[in-house]
Design an enzyme around this catalytic site. Sequence first.
Site, PDB file in Angstrom:
ATOM      1  N   ASP A  67      -5.036  -5.808   5.324  1.00 39.84           N
ATOM      2  CA  ASP A  67      -3.892  -5.550   6.202  1.00 39.84           C
ATOM      3  C   ASP A  67      -4.231  -5.835   7.666  1.00 39.84           C
ATOM      4  O   ASP A  67      -5.400  -5.970   8.037  1.00 39.84           O
ATOM      5  CB  ASP A  67      -3.399  -4.099   6.043  1.00 39.84           C
ATOM      6  CG  ASP A  67      -4.533  -3.095   5.835  1.00 39.84           C
ATOM      7  OD1 ASP A  67      -5.657  -3.369   6.286  1.00 39.84           O
ATOM      8  OD2 ASP A  67      -4.285  -2.046   5.236  1.00 39.84           O
ATOM      9  N   ASP A 136      -2.197  10.415   2.206  1.00 40.23           N
ATOM     10  CA  ASP A 136      -0.966  10.430   1.412  1.00 40.23           C
ATOM     11  C   ASP A 136      -1.091   9.601   0.130  1.00 40.23           C
ATOM     12  O   ASP A 136      -0.107   9.343  -0.543  1.00 40.23           O
ATOM     13  CB  ASP A 136       0.219   9.936   2.262  1.00 40.23           C
ATOM     14  CG  ASP A 136      -0.005   8.527   2.812  1.00 40.23           C
ATOM     15  OD1 ASP A 136      -1.006   7.872   2.428  1.00 40.23           O
ATOM     16  OD2 ASP A 136       0.824   8.066   3.624  1.00 40.23           O
ATOM     17  N   HIS A 138      -2.094   6.436   0.005  1.00 32.85           N
ATOM     18  CA  HIS A 138      -1.877   4.989   0.166  1.00 32.85           C
ATOM     19  C   HIS A 138      -3.170   4.199  -0.048  1.00 32.85           C
ATOM     20  O   HIS A 138      -4.270   4.715   0.188  1.00 32.85           O
ATOM     21  CB  HIS A 138      -1.225   4.650   1.520  1.00 32.85           C
ATOM     22  CG  HIS A 138      -2.094   4.784   2.732  1.00 32.85           C
ATOM     23  ND1 HIS A 138      -1.684   5.403   3.895  1.00 32.85           N
ATOM     24  CD2 HIS A 138      -3.361   4.362   3.004  1.00 32.85           C
ATOM     25  CE1 HIS A 138      -2.641   5.347   4.795  1.00 32.85           C
ATOM     26  NE2 HIS A 138      -3.683   4.722   4.278  1.00 32.85           N
ATOM     27  N   GLU A 143       2.474   2.632   1.630  1.00 36.42           N
ATOM     28  CA  GLU A 143       2.782   4.049   1.804  1.00 36.42           C
ATOM     29  C   GLU A 143       3.545   4.579   0.590  1.00 36.42           C
ATOM     30  O   GLU A 143       4.078   3.786  -0.205  1.00 36.42           O
ATOM     31  CB  GLU A 143       3.627   4.229   3.075  1.00 36.42           C
ATOM     32  CG  GLU A 143       2.954   3.746   4.359  1.00 36.42           C
ATOM     33  CD  GLU A 143       1.880   4.718   4.885  1.00 36.42           C
ATOM     34  OE1 GLU A 143       1.239   5.414   4.083  1.00 36.42           O
ATOM     35  OE2 GLU A 143       1.683   4.733   6.113  1.00 36.42           O
TER      36      GLU A 143
HETATM   37  C1  F6R Z   1      -7.388  -0.168   5.923  1.00 33.34           C
HETATM   38  C2  F6R Z   1      -6.649   0.348   4.769  1.00 33.34           C
HETATM   39  C3  F6R Z   1      -6.295   1.787   4.649  1.00 33.34           C
HETATM   40  C4  F6R Z   1      -7.494   2.719   4.771  1.00 33.34           C
HETATM   41  C5  F6R Z   1      -7.059   4.180   4.617  1.00 33.34           C
HETATM   42  C6  F6R Z   1      -8.219   5.120   4.822  1.00 33.34           C
HETATM   43  O1  F6R Z   1      -7.593  -1.550   5.774  1.00 33.34           O
HETATM   44  O2  F6R Z   1      -6.339  -0.421   3.934  1.00 33.34           O
HETATM   45  O3  F6R Z   1      -5.666   2.000   3.414  1.00 33.34           O
HETATM   46  O4  F6R Z   1      -8.429   2.393   3.781  1.00 33.34           O
HETATM   47  O5  F6R Z   1      -6.058   4.465   5.527  1.00 33.34           O
HETATM   48  O6  F6R Z   1      -8.651   5.052   6.138  1.00 33.34           O
HETATM   49  P1  F6R Z   1     -10.024   5.721   6.601  1.00 33.34           P
HETATM   50  O7  F6R Z   1     -11.089   4.982   5.908  1.00 33.34           O
HETATM   51  O8  F6R Z   1     -10.073   5.499   8.090  1.00 33.34           O
HETATM   52  O9  F6R Z   1      -9.950   7.143   6.206  1.00 33.34           O
END
Ligand code: F6R
Length: 261
Positions: A67, A136, A138, A143
Amino acid sequence: MEVIIKQGQEQASLLGARIVRNVIERWRPAVLGLATGATPLRLYAELVRMHREEGLSFRDVVTFNLDEYCGLSPDHPASYHAVMCKALFDHVDVAQDATHLPDGNATNVPEACAAYEQLIREAGGIRLQLLGIGHDGHIAFNEPGSSLASRTRIKTLMNDTLHANAGAFGGVEQVPRHAITMGLGTIMEAETCLLLAFGKSKAHAVRGMIEGPVSASCPSSILQHHPKTIVILDHEAASLLEHRQYYLDAYASKPEWQRFE
Ligand code: F6R
């Protein structure tokens, strides 16, 4: 799903790095799907160490990130492009034109998303997709409520996600509201998924992903339908799992060659 529970984040990250290394050494090219966020940073640092000290080469590696925020220039310090350069790309011998991120500044977003998917197909598909998980549930920026069959597209980020990422922007108001993300259907096409999660704050999402019903309310639960997903947790992230002891015993009783160690 293969659920592996390690003592802490350090041991989990080192194991994750060894799994990535196996893929890099086995395939030419080795097509990796990469994630950003805090979770994989230690794993990336270990890959950099392997490159420097053990000669692990990234010359035949092709990467696709999950992303990218909309509206940030690639050299904005919080753009995922800049984050990846700082964490990994600038420190290994990967070719610059072999690293790909969605174009958060595309003027024609649907076209750019379709082109990204096409590039992945032309590279032969993703061998190993690295993933983190949001509070959440994701994965990437899919989301809750995302179609379980979704493809690369633009998504509006939820408040929880904006707050979780506010640190990198100096405040929640500065976090872009939109991102381009691989879809759940895109991620499900990876040959292997490798998801890491650490800390108590992830325990609820981890339980939903592994033991909850498959539902768009917990997008990562779609991985229950993936034929080869490895989940590496620390004890805190695993703390709400009903079958925690079973996962621990099952992994410990495996023969060494199946343990990636
Ligand atoms: C980032 C991504 C997100 C993160 C998730 C966890 O490329 O795809 O899904 O993996 O938000 O974020 P952290 O690792 O910062 O807790």
